[in-house]
Scaffold this active site. Structure first.
Site, PDB file in Angstrom:
ATOM      1  N   GLU A 197     -12.633  25.123  52.050  1.00  0.00           N
ATOM      2  CA  GLU A 197     -12.951  26.543  51.843  1.00  0.00           C
ATOM      3  C   GLU A 197     -13.074  27.256  53.182  1.00  0.00           C
ATOM      4  O   GLU A 197     -13.679  26.731  54.117  1.00  0.00           O
ATOM      5  CB  GLU A 197     -14.274  26.669  51.085  1.00  0.00           C
ATOM      6  CG  GLU A 197     -14.118  26.395  49.603  1.00  0.00           C
ATOM      7  CD  GLU A 197     -15.442  26.063  48.946  1.00  0.00           C
ATOM      8  OE1 GLU A 197     -16.207  25.288  49.538  1.00  0.00           O
ATOM      9  OE2 GLU A 197     -15.679  26.569  47.840  1.00  0.00           O
ATOM     10  N   TYR A 229     -11.199  19.207  50.685  1.00  0.00           N
ATOM     11  CA  TYR A 229     -11.775  20.539  50.453  1.00  0.00           C
ATOM     12  C   TYR A 229     -11.817  21.308  51.757  1.00  0.00           C
ATOM     13  O   TYR A 229     -12.251  20.782  52.778  1.00  0.00           O
ATOM     14  CB  TYR A 229     -13.202  20.428  49.885  1.00  0.00           C
ATOM     15  CG  TYR A 229     -13.260  21.055  48.519  1.00  0.00           C
ATOM     16  CD1 TYR A 229     -13.174  22.436  48.392  1.00  0.00           C
ATOM     17  CD2 TYR A 229     -13.323  20.283  47.373  1.00  0.00           C
ATOM     18  CE1 TYR A 229     -13.167  23.024  47.137  1.00  0.00           C
ATOM     19  CE2 TYR A 229     -13.312  20.867  46.118  1.00  0.00           C
ATOM     20  CZ  TYR A 229     -13.233  22.247  46.009  1.00  0.00           C
ATOM     21  OH  TYR A 229     -13.213  22.832  44.782  1.00  0.00           O
TER      22      TYR A 229
END
Ligand SMILES: *Cc1c(COP(=O)(O)O)cnc(C)c1O
Length: 422
Positions: A56, A54
């Protein structure tokens, strides 16, 4: 050695389906112009552990730790995109072409602003302002059309319409337009009426990267491309823009529209961009066009009317209803039975409804990736004509499918290894 051994243990049903699809892609002539064969290298990056992470945000500004590798991957993809498209800013995070367009509009437009894109039945994309799409609902869409006489873009008429409706943005780049786009004309029109010039090169990015279609950059203000069509990368997309829009574009993607980027896809986009700069890719792009011209000529000689009379790029739109008395849908179904995969399509000013349009859309990117050349295009054109003339004769269609399959065995598909099936 067993192929896909983990899937064999865990989910043999999905394994069988993947192998069946590999065989379909190997045994058929795939002419859908938006499709291609990604290379083994692209497939390896797509199937890598980068799918686990992940991340972001953007490089050096992420929300989670552990970005040592992903930052490098994304920065490399961005550098390559900037270089290939000659633009100062790139965002490689869009999940696909449609959200990429959405992000661009979100970044530079206000809801209700007027946009001008080519009407869907004339070859524009859904996301260029078509009424059932977010782009036609969120923005005030004033679609332009092709010239009824020539079936070409009519830049004078587009300018006239732009003067009248004063768009905030004009979108150029299409899904079913077989001719070269004059980007300088769009730049002039946009300057004249004070509109942003947004280029969507999704279909022709490989031709641009390979130097056989002019580039809209650095002229355009913003642009997007999918990565999986002529560019031959993974399913995904990227945005490029002028420096003044960079911050708004990045914010529109994240946090505006998306969460974590698909890092495995980002890596595969970097690979595809690298591949696109090789001499082999340049030759590939030129052969796509040579093949399309050869196939167009053959179809023309069989009495099919070609929209605009021919092609300059990877794509051919031909008419079956008036030419042969069969709808595009029935023609496409007959071709599929004959091992030739296409899609039915409206022709400009089509008198028939969109679910039973008058034409068929084809393209040469995938078969050119297999190494097919003009000789194979001549055979293909003959088979297509015979299949459409005998659309209800199952025996003829099956015979052609056998001949197509036999020819296909001599033209390996990038990314697929038939020895795996033994
Ligand atoms: C294919 C295409 C898109 C959309 O791409 P998706 O990845 O299917 O969302 C957008 N614009 C144009 C011109 C296209 O051809």
């Amino acid at each position: 050695m067993t192929y896909l051994p983990a899937l064999k243990d865990t989910d043999p049903t999905i394994r069988d389906l993947i192998i069946t699809e590999e065989k379909r892609e190997w045994d058929k002539m795939r002419l859908i112009p938006s499709e291609n064969y990604a290379s083994h290298a692209v497939m390896e990056a797509t199937g890598s552990c980068l799918t686990n992470k992940y991340s972001e945000g953007y490089a050096k500004k992420r929300y989670y730790e552990g970005q040592q590798v992903v930052d490098e991957v994304e920065l490399l993809a961005i550098e390559r995109a900037k270089e290939v498209f000659n633009m100062p800013h790139a965002n490689v995070q869009p999940y696909s072409g449609s959200p990429a367009n959405m992000a661009v509009y979100h970044a530079v437009l206000e809801h209700g602003d007027t946009i001008m894109g080519l009407a869907l039945p004339h070859g524009g994309h859904l996301t260029h302002g078509w009424k059932v799409n977010f782009s036609g609902k969120t923005y005030h869409s004033s679609p332009y059309e092709l010239d009824q006489e020539t079936e070409l873009l009519n830049y004078d008429k587009i300018l006239e319409q732009a003067r009248e409706v004063k768009p905030k943005m004009i979108i150029a780049g299409y899904t079913a337009y077989p001719r070269t786009i004059d980007w300088t004309k769009f730049r002039e029109i946009c300057d004249e009426v004070g509109a942003y010039f947004h280029a969507d090169t999704s279909h022709i990015t490989g031709l641009i990267a390979g130097g056989v279609h002019p580039s809209p950059y650095p002229m355009a203000d913003t642009g997007i491309t999918t990565s999986h069509k002529t560019l031959r990368g993974p399913r995904g997309a990227l945005i490029v823009c002028k420096e003044e829009h960079a911050e708004k574009i990045d914010k529109a993607i994240m946090p505006g529209l998306q969460g974590g980027p698909h890092n495995n896809t980002t890596a595969a986009i970097a690979v595809a961009l690298k591949e696109s700069q090789t001499p082999e890719f340049k030759a590939y792009a030129a052969q796509i066009v040579a093949n399309a011209k050869a196939l167009a000529e053959k179809l023309n000689s069989h009495g099919f009317r070609l929209v605009t009379g021919g092609t300059d790029n990877h794509l051919i739109l031909f008419e079956t209803q008036a030419s042969k008395g069969i709808s595009g849908r029935d023609a496409a179904k007959a071709l599929d039975t004959a091992g030739i995969v296409t899609n039915c399509n409206t022709v400009p000013f089509d008198p028939n409804p969109p679910f039973k349009p008058s034409g068929v859309r084809i393209g040469t990117p995938a078969i050119t990736s297999r190494g097919m050349k003009e000789d194979e295009m001549a055979k293909l054109g003959d088979w297509m004509s015979e299949a459409i003339d005998n659309a209800s004769d199952e025996a003829v269609l099956k015979r052609i499918a056998g001949e197509v399959e036999e020819l296909c065995q001599s033209f390996p598909c990038p990314g697929i290894t038939p020895e795996n099936w033994q």
